[in-house]
Design a protein around this motif. Structure first.
Motif, mmCIF file in Angstrom:
data_model
loop_
_atom_site.group_PDB
_atom_site.id
_atom_site.type_symbol
_atom_site.label_atom_id
_atom_site.label_comp_id
_atom_site.label_asym_id
_atom_site.label_seq_id
_atom_site.Cartn_x
_atom_site.Cartn_y
_atom_site.Cartn_z
ATOM 1 N N ILE A 102 53.928 -78.147 16.779
ATOM 2 C CA ILE A 102 52.708 -78.702 16.194
ATOM 3 C C ILE A 102 53.058 -79.152 14.785
ATOM 4 O O ILE A 102 53.599 -78.374 13.991
ATOM 5 C CB ILE A 102 51.589 -77.648 16.145
ATOM 6 N N LEU A 103 52.771 -80.417 14.465
ATOM 7 C CA LEU A 103 53.159 -80.975 13.171
ATOM 8 C C LEU A 103 51.939 -81.410 12.372
ATOM 9 O O LEU A 103 50.908 -81.785 12.935
ATOM 10 C CB LEU A 103 54.087 -82.181 13.376
ATOM 11 N N SER A 104 52.077 -81.379 11.049
ATOM 12 C CA SER A 104 51.009 -81.874 10.177
ATOM 13 C C SER A 104 50.932 -83.389 10.280
ATOM 14 O O SER A 104 51.931 -84.074 10.478
ATOM 15 C CB SER A 104 51.258 -81.444 8.734
ATOM 16 N N GLY A 105 49.701 -83.933 10.123
ATOM 17 C CA GLY A 105 49.491 -85.336 10.444
ATOM 18 C C GLY A 105 49.174 -86.271 9.299
ATOM 19 O O GLY A 105 49.055 -87.476 9.509
ATOM 20 N N ASP A 106 49.038 -85.758 8.077
ATOM 21 C CA ASP A 106 48.745 -86.628 6.940
ATOM 22 C C ASP A 106 49.942 -86.681 5.998
ATOM 23 O O ASP A 106 50.800 -85.802 6.020
ATOM 24 C CB ASP A 106 47.520 -86.138 6.174
ATOM 25 N N LEU A 107 49.964 -87.703 5.142
ATOM 26 C CA LEU A 107 51.080 -87.866 4.213
ATOM 27 C C LEU A 107 51.306 -86.602 3.396
ATOM 28 O O LEU A 107 52.444 -86.203 3.153
ATOM 29 C CB LEU A 107 50.817 -89.044 3.275
ATOM 30 N N LEU A 108 50.224 -85.980 2.981
ATOM 31 C CA LEU A 108 50.327 -84.755 2.200
ATOM 32 C C LEU A 108 49.204 -83.819 2.613
ATOM 33 O O LEU A 108 48.038 -84.211 2.659
ATOM 34 C CB LEU A 108 50.226 -85.065 0.700
ATOM 35 N N GLU A 109 49.569 -82.597 2.955
ATOM 36 C CA GLU A 109 48.612 -81.559 3.304
ATOM 37 C C GLU A 109 48.924 -80.334 2.459
ATOM 38 O O GLU A 109 49.809 -80.367 1.594
ATOM 39 C CB GLU A 109 48.730 -81.210 4.796
ATOM 40 N N TYR A 110 48.222 -79.252 2.707
ATOM 41 C CA TYR A 110 48.560 -78.010 2.020
ATOM 42 C C TYR A 110 48.225 -76.814 2.905
ATOM 43 O O TYR A 110 47.372 -76.891 3.799
ATOM 44 C CB TYR A 110 47.834 -77.900 0.672
ATOM 45 N N VAL A 111 48.940 -75.737 2.665
ATOM 46 C CA VAL A 111 48.631 -74.450 3.269
ATOM 47 C C VAL A 111 48.313 -73.487 2.136
ATOM 48 O O VAL A 111 48.692 -73.710 0.978
ATOM 49 C CB VAL A 111 49.802 -73.911 4.118
ATOM 50 N N LEU A 153 54.120 -66.663 8.542
ATOM 51 C CA LEU A 153 54.115 -66.883 7.100
ATOM 52 C C LEU A 153 52.831 -66.390 6.426
ATOM 53 O O LEU A 153 52.742 -66.384 5.201
ATOM 54 C CB LEU A 153 54.302 -68.374 6.806
ATOM 55 N N GLU A 154 51.840 -66.018 7.265
ATOM 56 C CA GLU A 154 50.531 -65.581 6.767
ATOM 57 C C GLU A 154 49.891 -66.663 5.913
ATOM 58 O O GLU A 154 49.364 -66.409 4.819
ATOM 59 C CB GLU A 154 50.655 -64.260 5.992
ATOM 60 N N HIS A 155 49.940 -67.884 6.437
ATOM 61 C CA HIS A 155 49.348 -69.032 5.754
ATOM 62 C C HIS A 155 48.188 -69.593 6.564
ATOM 63 O O HIS A 155 48.176 -69.496 7.795
ATOM 64 C CB HIS A 155 50.399 -70.132 5.555
ATOM 65 N N ASN A 156 47.255 -70.194 5.859
ATOM 66 C CA ASN A 156 46.125 -70.873 6.498
ATOM 67 C C ASN A 156 46.297 -72.380 6.352
ATOM 68 O O ASN A 156 46.767 -72.867 5.320
ATOM 69 C CB ASN A 156 44.807 -70.450 5.842
ATOM 70 N N PHE A 157 45.888 -73.095 7.382
ATOM 71 C CA PHE A 157 45.984 -74.557 7.368
ATOM 72 C C PHE A 157 44.699 -75.124 7.949
ATOM 73 O O PHE A 157 44.317 -74.806 9.075
ATOM 74 C CB PHE A 157 47.179 -75.014 8.201
ATOM 75 N N ASP A 158 44.035 -75.993 7.186
ATOM 76 C CA ASP A 158 42.770 -76.585 7.633
ATOM 77 C C ASP A 158 42.854 -78.104 7.735
ATOM 78 O O ASP A 158 41.823 -78.778 7.846
ATOM 79 C CB ASP A 158 41.641 -76.209 6.661
ATOM 80 N N GLY A 159 44.059 -78.645 7.693
ATOM 81 C CA GLY A 159 44.219 -80.099 7.700
ATOM 82 C C GLY A 159 44.357 -80.677 9.093
ATOM 83 O O GLY A 159 44.002 -80.059 10.105
ATOM 84 N N ASN A 160 44.905 -81.880 9.137
ATOM 85 C CA ASN A 160 45.041 -82.615 10.401
ATOM 86 C C ASN A 160 46.371 -82.320 11.075
ATOM 87 O O ASN A 160 47.424 -82.341 10.433
ATOM 88 C CB ASN A 160 44.932 -84.123 10.148
ATOM 89 N N ARG A 161 46.295 -82.038 12.340
ATOM 90 C CA ARG A 161 47.491 -81.913 13.166
ATOM 91 C C ARG A 161 47.744 -83.248 13.837
ATOM 92 O O ARG A 161 46.807 -83.933 14.234
ATOM 93 C CB ARG A 161 47.311 -80.808 14.212
ATOM 94 N N TYR A 162 49.021 -83.611 13.955
ATOM 95 C CA TYR A 162 49.320 -84.934 14.508
ATOM 96 C C TYR A 162 49.008 -84.958 15.995
ATOM 97 O O TYR A 162 49.461 -84.097 16.753
ATOM 98 C CB TYR A 162 50.776 -85.324 14.277
ATOM 99 N N ASP A 163 48.246 -85.945 16.410
ATOM 100 C CA ASP A 163 47.849 -86.090 17.809
ATOM 101 C C ASP A 163 48.837 -87.018 18.495
ATOM 102 O O ASP A 163 48.783 -88.240 18.322
ATOM 103 C CB ASP A 163 46.429 -86.651 17.881
ATOM 104 N N LYS A 164 49.743 -86.433 19.257
ATOM 105 C CA LYS A 164 50.757 -87.241 19.939
ATOM 106 C C LYS A 164 50.105 -88.088 21.039
ATOM 107 O O LYS A 164 49.304 -87.598 21.824
ATOM 108 C CB LYS A 164 51.837 -86.346 20.532
ATOM 109 N N VAL A 165 50.473 -89.346 21.080
ATOM 110 C CA VAL A 165 49.962 -90.280 22.082
ATOM 111 C C VAL A 165 51.136 -90.764 22.926
ATOM 112 O O VAL A 165 52.168 -91.162 22.389
ATOM 113 C CB VAL A 165 49.258 -91.482 21.412
ATOM 114 N N GLU A 166 50.979 -90.697 24.237
ATOM 115 C CA GLU A 166 52.072 -91.123 25.118
ATOM 116 C C GLU A 166 52.097 -92.644 25.217
ATOM 117 O O GLU A 166 51.810 -93.233 26.248
ATOM 118 C CB GLU A 166 51.910 -90.477 26.503
#
Length: 249
Positions: free
Chosen positions: A78-87, A109-122
């Motif tokens: 699972i990858l982050s989807g925006d140019l810059l995000e934060y945890v 890592l005990e981190h929280n992430f509320d940003g966009n995950r990259y939506d893979k398109v086939e």
């Protein structure tokens, strides 16, 4: 054998165990690796994703168990989807992370992430849309992010974000896929490779429609592609000599 995970946004991977040594690649947030040699201040690592080896600072990663390494490495990425995000951590400290960071290790890592995950398109055309996220990113030898990227780091990340694996260096990527005889056989998303006077492959770019190519040269830019190579309309010169075109997917 020891194992680790990158707990920072971007960590330099160096040719030798020294801050003055050449940058050869980067470790992005959440990437896992094996520690194949450990010294007082530096560790030589082998990245789980592409098996690339280099040195990183011991202060810039978190040790994990083999079981955790295996769990993260074998799970669907699972990858982050925006140019810059934060945890953020439990103390609400913020860590910025770049496009294409791995989110599988958030619990470890005990981190929280509320940003966009990259939506893979086939859809192969999605490769070009992803490539445009890096447009005008400055060239950086060893770079893998929109804040600095080299030619093969660019192609590797564009493919990775869309769920397809490429090796790290251009010469390694050229060993993958099926060769095409003519540019006319190519589709947007195929890779074009270029060599030097000695015949060594030193550059790679992503083919677009209508004989255009997007590649990292000074910056991520769009140029013309013909049977001779890459033609820069600003300087009216060919900048790279075409060697082979590969269909990866």
């Amino acid at each position: 054998m020891q194992y680790g995970i990158c707990n920072l946004g971007i960590v330099p991977m160096r040719f030798e165990p020294s801050d003055k040594s050449e940058l050869v690649s980067q470790l992005l947030y959440g990437e896992c690796f094996k520690v194949i040699e450990k010294r007082k201040k530096w560790s030589r690592i082998r990245v789980s994703y592409d098996k690339y080896e280099a040195w990183i600072d011991n202060k810039q990663y978190l040790e994990i168990s083999q079981e955790t390494y295996n769990d993260i490495s074998k799970s669907n990425t699972i990858l982050s989807g925006d140019l810059l995000e934060y945890v953020s951590d439990k103390n609400n400290n913020i860590y910025t992370i770049p496009l294409g960071s791995t989110l599988n290790g958030l619990e470890v890592l005990e981190h929280n992430f509320d940003g966009n995950r990259y939506d893979k398109v086939e859809d192969k055309s999605q490769l070009i849309k992803t490539a445009f996220l890096y447009l005008n990113s400055p060239y950086l030898w060893g770079g893998k992010t929109p804040f600095g990227v080299d030619c093969s780091g660019f192609t590797q990340m564009v493919y990775r974000i869309n769920g397809h694996k490429l090796k790290r260096d251009a010469s390694q990527q050229a060993t993958q896929g099926d060769a095409l005889s003519f540019i006319e056989e190519s589709e947007p998303g195929d890779l074009a490779f270029f060599d030097n006077a000695e015949g060594d492959i030193i550059h790679v770019g992503i083919i677009m429609e209508d004989n255009y190519i997007i590649h990292a040269h000074g910056k991520v830019r769009i140029d013309r592609l013909d049977h001779s190579g890459i033609y820069n309309v600003e300087t009216n010169t060919h900048t790279h000599k075409l060697r082979v075109i590969k269909k990866i997917i």
